[in-house]
Design a protein around this motif. Structure first.
Motif, PDB file in Angstrom:
ATOM      1  N   THR A 160      -0.286  -1.046 -35.154  1.00  0.00           N
ATOM      2  CA  THR A 160       0.941  -1.802 -35.383  1.00  0.00           C
ATOM      3  C   THR A 160       1.834  -1.103 -36.400  1.00  0.00           C
ATOM      4  OG1 THR A 160      -0.140  -3.902 -34.846  1.00  0.00           O
ATOM      5  CG2 THR A 160       1.870  -4.024 -36.161  1.00  0.00           C
ATOM      6  N   ALA A 161       1.235  -0.593 -37.459  1.00  0.00           N
ATOM      7  CA  ALA A 161       2.012   0.110 -38.489  1.00  0.00           C
ATOM      8  C   ALA A 161       2.707   1.332 -37.903  1.00  0.00           C
ATOM      9  CB  ALA A 161       1.103   0.520 -39.645  1.00  0.00           C
ATOM     10  N   THR A 162       2.001   2.077 -37.044  1.00  0.00           N
ATOM     11  CA  THR A 162       2.627   3.262 -36.455  1.00  0.00           C
ATOM     12  C   THR A 162       3.798   2.883 -35.565  1.00  0.00           C
ATOM     13  OG1 THR A 162       1.154   3.361 -34.487  1.00  0.00           O
ATOM     14  CG2 THR A 162       0.427   4.514 -36.494  1.00  0.00           C
ATOM     15  N   LYS A 163       3.671   1.788 -34.848  1.00  0.00           N
ATOM     16  CA  LYS A 163       4.741   1.403 -33.935  1.00  0.00           C
ATOM     17  C   LYS A 163       5.923   0.783 -34.684  1.00  0.00           C
ATOM     18  CE  LYS A 163       2.896   2.993 -30.232  1.00  0.00           C
ATOM     19  NZ  LYS A 163       3.501   4.156 -29.536  1.00  0.00           N
ATOM     20  N   HIS A 164       5.662   0.137 -35.810  1.00  0.00           N
ATOM     21  CA  HIS A 164       6.768  -0.279 -36.684  1.00  0.00           C
ATOM     22  C   HIS A 164       7.534   0.959 -37.154  1.00  0.00           C
ATOM     23  CE1 HIS A 164       7.050  -4.552 -37.682  1.00  0.00           C
ATOM     24  NE2 HIS A 164       5.737  -4.654 -37.537  1.00  0.00           N
ATOM     25  N   ALA A 165       6.801   2.023 -37.478  1.00  0.00           N
ATOM     26  CA  ALA A 165       7.429   3.251 -37.951  1.00  0.00           C
ATOM     27  C   ALA A 165       8.303   3.886 -36.869  1.00  0.00           C
ATOM     28  CB  ALA A 165       6.364   4.248 -38.413  1.00  0.00           C
ATOM     29  N   VAL A 166       7.866   3.803 -35.612  1.00  0.00           N
ATOM     30  CA  VAL A 166       8.670   4.350 -34.519  1.00  0.00           C
ATOM     31  C   VAL A 166      10.002   3.608 -34.410  1.00  0.00           C
ATOM     32  CG1 VAL A 166       8.797   4.684 -32.007  1.00  0.00           C
ATOM     33  CG2 VAL A 166       6.688   5.210 -33.229  1.00  0.00           C
ATOM     34  N   LEU A 167       9.978   2.303 -34.607  1.00  0.00           N
ATOM     35  CA  LEU A 167      11.225   1.542 -34.610  1.00  0.00           C
ATOM     36  C   LEU A 167      12.126   2.006 -35.753  1.00  0.00           C
ATOM     37  CD1 LEU A 167      13.175  -0.690 -33.820  1.00  0.00           C
ATOM     38  CD2 LEU A 167      11.748  -2.306 -35.101  1.00  0.00           C
ATOM     39  N   ALA A 168      11.556   2.200 -36.934  1.00  0.00           N
ATOM     40  CA  ALA A 168      12.360   2.652 -38.084  1.00  0.00           C
ATOM     41  C   ALA A 168      12.992   4.007 -37.811  1.00  0.00           C
ATOM     42  CB  ALA A 168      11.470   2.713 -39.326  1.00  0.00           C
ATOM     43  N   LEU A 169      12.218   4.942 -37.280  1.00  0.00           N
ATOM     44  CA  LEU A 169      12.756   6.262 -36.962  1.00  0.00           C
ATOM     45  C   LEU A 169      13.897   6.156 -35.954  1.00  0.00           C
ATOM     46  CD1 LEU A 169       9.476   8.377 -36.571  1.00  0.00           C
ATOM     47  CD2 LEU A 169      11.093   8.470 -38.463  1.00  0.00           C
ATOM     48  N   SER A 170      13.690   5.342 -34.937  1.00  0.00           N
ATOM     49  CA  SER A 170      14.689   5.216 -33.874  1.00  0.00           C
ATOM     50  C   SER A 170      15.961   4.563 -34.377  1.00  0.00           C
ATOM     51  CB  SER A 170      14.108   4.388 -32.718  1.00  0.00           C
ATOM     52  OG  SER A 170      12.903   4.944 -32.234  1.00  0.00           O
ATOM     53  N   ASP A 171      15.814   3.541 -35.214  1.00  0.00           N
ATOM     54  CA  ASP A 171      16.972   2.794 -35.702  1.00  0.00           C
ATOM     55  C   ASP A 171      17.846   3.659 -36.606  1.00  0.00           C
ATOM     56  OD1 ASP A 171      18.511   0.543 -35.670  1.00  0.00           O
ATOM     57  OD2 ASP A 171      17.277  -0.614 -37.060  1.00  0.00           O
ATOM     58  N   ARG A 175      21.916   6.027 -35.746  1.00  0.00           N
ATOM     59  CA  ARG A 175      23.063   6.018 -36.644  1.00  0.00           C
ATOM     60  C   ARG A 175      23.421   7.415 -37.146  1.00  0.00           C
ATOM     61  NH1 ARG A 175      20.630   1.177 -36.700  1.00  0.00           N
ATOM     62  NH2 ARG A 175      21.878  -0.678 -37.174  1.00  0.00           N
ATOM     63  N   GLU A 176      22.472   8.328 -37.067  1.00  0.00           N
ATOM     64  CA  GLU A 176      22.711   9.683 -37.573  1.00  0.00           C
ATOM     65  C   GLU A 176      23.251  10.628 -36.507  1.00  0.00           C
ATOM     66  OE1 GLU A 176      19.410   9.908 -41.185  1.00  0.00           O
ATOM     67  OE2 GLU A 176      19.008  10.950 -39.296  1.00  0.00           O
ATOM     68  N   LEU A 177      23.006  10.315 -35.236  1.00  0.00           N
ATOM     69  CA  LEU A 177      23.419  11.222 -34.169  1.00  0.00           C
ATOM     70  C   LEU A 177      24.846  10.926 -33.707  1.00  0.00           C
ATOM     71  CD1 LEU A 177      20.188  11.387 -31.965  1.00  0.00           C
ATOM     72  CD2 LEU A 177      21.062  13.102 -33.575  1.00  0.00           C
ATOM     73  N   PRO A 178      25.536  11.926 -33.175  1.00  0.00           N
ATOM     74  CA  PRO A 178      26.890  11.702 -32.653  1.00  0.00           C
ATOM     75  C   PRO A 178      26.846  10.851 -31.393  1.00  0.00           C
ATOM     76  CG  PRO A 178      26.145  13.913 -32.140  1.00  0.00           C
ATOM     77  CD  PRO A 178      25.124  13.335 -33.068  1.00  0.00           C
ATOM     78  N   PRO A 179      27.987  10.299 -30.984  1.00  0.00           N
ATOM     79  CA  PRO A 179      28.018   9.351 -29.863  1.00  0.00           C
ATOM     80  C   PRO A 179      27.488   9.899 -28.535  1.00  0.00           C
ATOM     81  CG  PRO A 179      30.068   9.253 -31.102  1.00  0.00           C
ATOM     82  CD  PRO A 179      29.312  10.418 -31.636  1.00  0.00           C
ATOM     83  N   HIS A 180      27.523  11.217 -28.338  1.00  0.00           N
ATOM     84  CA  HIS A 180      27.095  11.740 -27.038  1.00  0.00           C
ATOM     85  C   HIS A 180      25.571  11.800 -26.895  1.00  0.00           C
ATOM     86  CE1 HIS A 180      26.911  15.612 -29.262  1.00  0.00           C
ATOM     87  NE2 HIS A 180      26.043  15.983 -28.337  1.00  0.00           N
ATOM     88  N   VAL A 181      24.838  11.475 -27.968  1.00  0.00           N
ATOM     89  CA  VAL A 181      23.370  11.454 -27.897  1.00  0.00           C
ATOM     90  C   VAL A 181      22.892  10.024 -28.143  1.00  0.00           C
ATOM     91  CG1 VAL A 181      21.211  12.437 -28.721  1.00  0.00           C
ATOM     92  CG2 VAL A 181      23.307  13.806 -28.801  1.00  0.00           C
ATOM     93  N   GLU A 238      19.692   4.132 -18.666  1.00  0.00           N
ATOM     94  CA  GLU A 238      20.948   4.304 -17.927  1.00  0.00           C
ATOM     95  C   GLU A 238      22.022   3.317 -18.386  1.00  0.00           C
ATOM     96  OE1 GLU A 238      20.018   6.549 -13.843  1.00  0.00           O
ATOM     97  OE2 GLU A 238      19.917   4.363 -13.682  1.00  0.00           O
ATOM     98  N   ARG A 239      21.610   2.154 -18.875  1.00  0.00           N
ATOM     99  CA  ARG A 239      22.582   1.196 -19.431  1.00  0.00           C
ATOM    100  C   ARG A 239      23.001   1.577 -20.843  1.00  0.00           C
ATOM    101  NH1 ARG A 239      19.009  -2.761 -17.181  1.00  0.00           N
ATOM    102  NH2 ARG A 239      18.039  -2.927 -19.235  1.00  0.00           N
ATOM    103  N   GLY A 240      22.175   2.357 -21.521  1.00  0.00           N
ATOM    104  CA  GLY A 240      22.453   2.695 -22.909  1.00  0.00           C
ATOM    105  C   GLY A 240      21.906   1.677 -23.883  1.00  0.00           C
ATOM    106  N   ASP A 241      20.872   0.920 -23.486  1.00  0.00           N
ATOM    107  CA  ASP A 241      20.274  -0.076 -24.373  1.00  0.00           C
ATOM    108  C   ASP A 241      19.504   0.603 -25.498  1.00  0.00           C
ATOM    109  OD1 ASP A 241      21.206  -1.994 -22.607  1.00  0.00           O
ATOM    110  OD2 ASP A 241      19.276  -2.202 -21.573  1.00  0.00           O
ATOM    111  N   PHE A 242      19.542   0.016 -26.682  1.00  0.00           N
ATOM    112  CA  PHE A 242      18.690   0.503 -27.767  1.00  0.00           C
ATOM    113  C   PHE A 242      17.293  -0.093 -27.610  1.00  0.00           C
ATOM    114  CE2 PHE A 242      16.859  -0.013 -32.071  1.00  0.00           C
ATOM    115  CZ  PHE A 242      16.607   1.331 -32.316  1.00  0.00           C
ATOM    116  N   TYR A 243      17.212  -1.422 -27.623  1.00  0.00           N
ATOM    117  CA  TYR A 243      15.926  -2.073 -27.404  1.00  0.00           C
ATOM    118  C   TYR A 243      15.674  -2.186 -25.899  1.00  0.00           C
ATOM    119  CZ  TYR A 243      15.958  -3.639 -32.296  1.00  0.00           C
ATOM    120  OH  TYR A 243      15.975  -3.699 -33.662  1.00  0.00           O
TER     121      TYR A 243
END
Length: 303
Positions: A160-171, A175-181, A238-243
């Motif tokens: 569970t801790a590792t998967k919480h960390a994956v959410l943190a990395l993704s979130d 915000r750090e990447l440009p709009p095309h990624v 393909e929709r561009g969903d985050f979650y």
């Protein structure tokens, strides 16, 4: 966040030799996407590549240990050298081990973090800068879990801790990447895969090969079909969903967590005049302003 159509694109899928990774590779291929099948088992990767090629697209198999950055960097080099460009990365490789927290072997915990978190981090390091420099629409989908969303199942504390960390990395990444990624996190519940036997490929430094968990196997066998998860994942990208979520029952866990957190704020930290001065963005703005006042313009500097 805009989505990306997978047809005629090139996707890299880690952990693609079985389970959700294999299902992602086959679903992408069925939609006309070329796929790089990466797995710690070269034999499994080759088998999936043969399946992918039957869809009339190119399938490239390669062995990758995602816990080793040099392996992931080599994966990126090979993918670009073979196809000329890469459009999608599915950071999917992951491992599982059930244990009570207080009784968890440190080697087991290190193994889970090295693959589930380190593997995602290594994928980001190797692929994200290339996507940015490439300048074309691209997408990174990190495989988290229902555990990323606050499902605190007993005996799964480290996982569970590792998967919480994956959410943190993704979130943070989105915000750090440009709009095309674009960035997504896939959060499935229990899926019918061989994740229960993930330690069959564990390295000696983390305790060596294990025998799996028969109880976990019986549990996983009752899970959602991996092909259904893959279909939902690709549709979300393909929709561009985050979650990207797959199991409706997890909604209640999320709602309960949200209520508990908000209740804590109501009791312990209700809003007060001037509270916004502690917002990180406003604090950063004040720091920038104070620094600009402290350093005179270049033209005013003494020679």
């Amino acid at each position: 966040m805009a989505g990306i159509t997978v047809r005629d694109k090139v996707a890299v899928v880690t952990g693609a030799g079985s389970g959700v990774g294999r299902a992602l590779a086959l679903t992408l291929a069925a939609r006309g996407c070329h796929v790089v099948i990466s797995d710690i088992s070269e034999q499994d990767a080759q088998a999936v590549a043969a399946e992918v090629s039957r869809h009339g697209v190119r399938g490239l198999a390669t062995m990758t240990d995602v816990s080793r950055y040099e392996d992931v960097e080599r994966l990126a080099d090979l993918s670009w050298a073979t196809f000329g460009q890469v459009d999608l990365l599915f950071n999917n490789a992951g491992v599982f081990l059930a244990s009570a927290l207080a009784k968890t072997n440190p080697q087991d915990a290190a193994w889970l973090f090295s693959v589930n978190v380190g593997g995602v981090f290594n994928g980001i390091r190797a692929f994200a800068p290339r996507f940015v420099a490439q300048g074309l629409p691209a997408h990174i989908c990190n495989t988290g879990s229902e555990h990323s969303l606050c499902v605190p199942n007993m005996l799964n504390g480290i996982y569970t801790a590792t998967k919480h960390a994956v959410l943190a990395l993704s979130d943070v990444l989105r915000r750090e990447l440009p709009p095309h990624v674009g960035v997504s996190i896939l959060c499935p519940g229990v899926v019918a895969t061989n994740l229960w036997d993930a330690d069959r490929n564990r390295h000696d430094q983390f305790g060596g090969r294990g025998e799996g968990n028969v109880t976990a196997k019986l549990f996983h066998d009752l899970g959602m079909d991996a092909a259904d998860v893959a279909e939902r994942a690709i549709a979300g990208v393909e929709r561009g969903d985050f979650y990207i979520v797959t199991h409706p029952h997890d909604r209640q866990y999320v709602a309960d967590r949200g209520k508990e957190v908000l209740a804590a704020f109501d009791t312990q930290a209700p809003w007060f005049d001037g509270a916004d001065q502690y917002e990180p963005e406003k604090m950063a703005a004040r720091l920038r302003l104070s620094r600009s006042k402290a350093v005179p313009p270049v033209s005013d500097q003494p020679e």
